[in-house]
Design a protein around this motif. Sequence first.
Motif, PDB file in Angstrom:
ATOM      1  N   LYS A 175      34.067  49.340  33.303  1.00 13.62           N
ATOM      2  CA  LYS A 175      35.439  49.828  33.262  1.00 13.62           C
ATOM      3  C   LYS A 175      35.514  51.265  32.736  1.00 13.62           C
ATOM      4  O   LYS A 175      34.763  51.659  31.841  1.00 13.62           O
ATOM      5  CB  LYS A 175      36.292  48.929  32.374  1.00 13.62           C
ATOM      6  CG  LYS A 175      36.488  47.520  32.882  1.00 13.62           C
ATOM      7  CD  LYS A 175      37.381  46.746  31.920  1.00 13.62           C
ATOM      8  CE  LYS A 175      37.642  45.333  32.367  1.00 13.62           C
ATOM      9  NZ  LYS A 175      38.530  44.608  31.435  1.00 13.62           N
ATOM     10  N   LEU A 176      36.440  52.006  33.295  1.00 12.14           N
ATOM     11  CA  LEU A 176      36.736  53.337  32.777  1.00 12.14           C
ATOM     12  C   LEU A 176      37.676  53.253  31.581  1.00 12.14           C
ATOM     13  O   LEU A 176      37.717  54.156  30.746  1.00 12.14           O
ATOM     14  CB  LEU A 176      37.377  54.192  33.876  1.00 12.14           C
ATOM     15  CG  LEU A 176      36.489  54.471  35.100  1.00 12.14           C
ATOM     16  CD1 LEU A 176      37.260  55.270  36.144  1.00 12.14           C
ATOM     17  CD2 LEU A 176      35.219  55.206  34.686  1.00 12.14           C
ATOM     18  N   PRO A 181      42.067  47.015  35.797  1.00 11.18           N
ATOM     19  CA  PRO A 181      41.908  45.748  36.528  1.00 11.18           C
ATOM     20  C   PRO A 181      40.535  45.675  37.207  1.00 11.18           C
ATOM     21  O   PRO A 181      39.975  46.691  37.630  1.00 11.18           O
ATOM     22  CB  PRO A 181      43.032  45.803  37.570  1.00 11.18           C
ATOM     23  CG  PRO A 181      43.981  46.840  37.089  1.00 11.18           C
ATOM     24  CD  PRO A 181      43.165  47.836  36.342  1.00 11.18           C
ATOM     25  N   LEU A 182      40.034  44.467  37.327  1.00 13.35           N
ATOM     26  CA  LEU A 182      38.779  44.213  38.035  1.00 13.35           C
ATOM     27  C   LEU A 182      39.080  43.265  39.192  1.00 13.35           C
ATOM     28  O   LEU A 182      39.552  42.158  38.972  1.00 13.35           O
ATOM     29  CB  LEU A 182      37.744  43.583  37.104  1.00 13.35           C
ATOM     30  CG  LEU A 182      37.149  44.475  36.017  1.00 13.35           C
ATOM     31  CD1 LEU A 182      36.351  43.638  35.036  1.00 13.35           C
ATOM     32  CD2 LEU A 182      36.270  45.551  36.626  1.00 13.35           C
ATOM     33  N   THR A 212      46.430  50.881  43.222  1.00 11.44           N
ATOM     34  CA  THR A 212      46.009  50.411  41.894  1.00 11.44           C
ATOM     35  C   THR A 212      44.904  51.331  41.393  1.00 11.44           C
ATOM     36  O   THR A 212      44.335  52.114  42.154  1.00 11.44           O
ATOM     37  CB  THR A 212      45.459  48.969  41.926  1.00 11.44           C
ATOM     38  OG1 THR A 212      44.140  48.969  42.498  1.00 11.44           O
ATOM     39  CG2 THR A 212      46.348  48.033  42.726  1.00 11.44           C
ATOM     40  N   ASN A 213      44.583  51.219  40.117  1.00 10.00           N
ATOM     41  CA  ASN A 213      43.419  51.938  39.592  1.00 10.00           C
ATOM     42  C   ASN A 213      42.259  50.972  39.347  1.00 10.00           C
ATOM     43  O   ASN A 213      41.413  51.181  38.490  1.00 10.00           O
ATOM     44  CB  ASN A 213      43.775  52.676  38.304  1.00 10.00           C
ATOM     45  CG  ASN A 213      44.011  51.720  37.138  1.00 10.00           C
ATOM     46  OD1 ASN A 213      44.419  50.578  37.346  1.00 10.00           O
ATOM     47  ND2 ASN A 213      43.771  52.180  35.920  1.00 10.00           N
ATOM     48  N   ALA A 214      42.219  49.890  40.126  1.00  9.14           N
ATOM     49  CA  ALA A 214      41.250  48.813  39.905  1.00  9.14           C
ATOM     50  C   ALA A 214      39.819  49.241  40.231  1.00  9.14           C
ATOM     51  O   ALA A 214      39.570  50.088  41.094  1.00  9.14           O
ATOM     52  CB  ALA A 214      41.626  47.598  40.746  1.00  9.14           C
ATOM     53  N   LYS A 215      38.885  48.610  39.536  1.00  8.37           N
ATOM     54  CA  LYS A 215      37.464  48.670  39.873  1.00  8.37           C
ATOM     55  C   LYS A 215      37.184  47.504  40.806  1.00  8.37           C
ATOM     56  O   LYS A 215      37.650  46.384  40.588  1.00  8.37           O
ATOM     57  CB  LYS A 215      36.613  48.536  38.604  1.00  8.37           C
ATOM     58  CG  LYS A 215      35.153  48.869  38.806  1.00  8.37           C
ATOM     59  CD  LYS A 215      34.926  50.366  38.849  1.00  8.37           C
ATOM     60  CE  LYS A 215      33.453  50.707  38.863  1.00  8.37           C
ATOM     61  NZ  LYS A 215      33.223  52.162  38.944  1.00  8.37           N
ATOM     62  N   ALA A 241      34.282  55.582  45.095  1.00 13.66           N
ATOM     63  CA  ALA A 241      34.097  55.874  43.672  1.00 13.66           C
ATOM     64  C   ALA A 241      34.499  54.695  42.796  1.00 13.66           C
ATOM     65  O   ALA A 241      34.021  54.572  41.654  1.00 13.66           O
ATOM     66  CB  ALA A 241      34.907  57.113  43.285  1.00 13.66           C
ATOM     67  N   ARG A 242      35.340  53.815  43.324  1.00 11.96           N
ATOM     68  CA  ARG A 242      35.819  52.657  42.550  1.00 11.96           C
ATOM     69  C   ARG A 242      34.982  51.401  42.778  1.00 11.96           C
ATOM     70  O   ARG A 242      35.194  50.396  42.106  1.00 11.96           O
ATOM     71  CB  ARG A 242      37.254  52.336  42.960  1.00 11.96           C
ATOM     72  CG  ARG A 242      38.238  53.446  42.700  1.00 11.96           C
ATOM     73  CD  ARG A 242      38.916  53.298  41.346  1.00 11.96           C
ATOM     74  NE  ARG A 242      40.089  54.161  41.338  1.00 11.96           N
ATOM     75  CZ  ARG A 242      41.275  53.802  41.810  1.00 11.96           C
ATOM     76  NH1 ARG A 242      41.442  52.581  42.303  1.00 11.96           N
ATOM     77  NH2 ARG A 242      42.281  54.649  41.780  1.00 11.96           N
ATOM     78  N   ILE A 243      34.080  51.418  43.741  1.00 12.82           N
ATOM     79  CA  ILE A 243      33.290  50.229  44.065  1.00 12.82           C
ATOM     80  C   ILE A 243      31.972  50.240  43.281  1.00 12.82           C
ATOM     81  O   ILE A 243      31.215  51.206  43.340  1.00 12.82           O
ATOM     82  CB  ILE A 243      32.983  50.153  45.574  1.00 12.82           C
ATOM     83  CG1 ILE A 243      34.273  50.041  46.383  1.00 12.82           C
ATOM     84  CG2 ILE A 243      32.080  48.959  45.881  1.00 12.82           C
ATOM     85  CD1 ILE A 243      34.078  50.184  47.885  1.00 12.82           C
TER      86      ILE A 243
END
Length: 354
Positions: A175-176, A181-182, A212-215, A241-243
């Motif tokens: 997480k950043l 959220p994951l 969303t800002n989810a990972k 970048a989020r995956i």
Amino acid sequence: MKFLVIQQKMIGDVLTSTVICENLKYCYPDCEVHFIANENTLAVLEGNPFIDKILVFENRHRRSKIAFYGFLKEIRRERYRAVIDAYGKLESNLMSLFARAAYKIAHPKWYTRWIYTNTVRENLSPGRSIPLAIENRLQLLNPLLKRVNDYSELPKLFVTDSEAKVAVGKLDALKLASEQPLIMVGILGSGPIKTYPADYMAEVLDTICEHTNAKLLFNYIPSQEAQARAIYEKCGELTRARIAIEFYAHSLRGFIALLSQCTALIGNEGGAVNMAKALNVPTFCLFSPFILKGAWHSETRKGHMGVHLRDYRPELFENRTKKDIKRNIDQLYDVFEPGLFKGPLLHFLEEYCN
């Protein structure tokens, strides 16, 4: 008093059949429940308080007639009040035949009817508030209960505190921010016929990351890495970048623990969706045109959304057999473009992933 439940093959099927065990324990609190399952599905049974003994049907039992006969003799040594065959294939037919039980219950087939004391016809039309897969399993209890049973209608998975702690540690490192959220992504189905097209899936992932800002965590096994990476490469730069493309569980039990700590699961219908539901993790499920949505999904259960091409283009399924749908699966998937269900997806993201 002992009961034997037989359910082999797929993880989702095994997990779903655990509702039989919970209901047996509710109706007969002092009973002992045995469960026959394939060795590759044991992780979804681990820690289940409604199962007292697991009889593992190993690969060697399938490969060797001698080994299989030894397994049948192991069943024969027990004396059961009832055998409930939720699988209904040749192997479980023989297990039911060898078992000593006052009741032997299954869904009817003309060529195996003589093995069972009671058969219960499957319902093929969705209508109740629970998926058909669960309803038809609960109906197998009717000969024992002499009534329609509706005590527990949801399969459950059980994660230990130590498993959860390990999972939290691994996920926190991704997480950043602590509140990020994951989202677990069911990136692939169990086969091509149950897998949403790669270009469309990449578009779905881009939509998730735009709103969303989810990972994002991909659910795949090492043998599927090339397919997963192909979808990853089709995604936009922000999405890539989020995956956490290199991150995956090394065991089914490890995956269950990780999934239990996720914000939601989004992706292809299959075992992972069933596991998320059993862990009370919200799901947004993409159904293959080949699958009957009502068999595995309930529109009334809060926190779980499912979309099917039939929801938007019902005329494409008129007078079509399953064989015809399977033959034309690519054409049907082509029509099932993400714009059809963008509204429901955005609603789901707003409610559960922000």
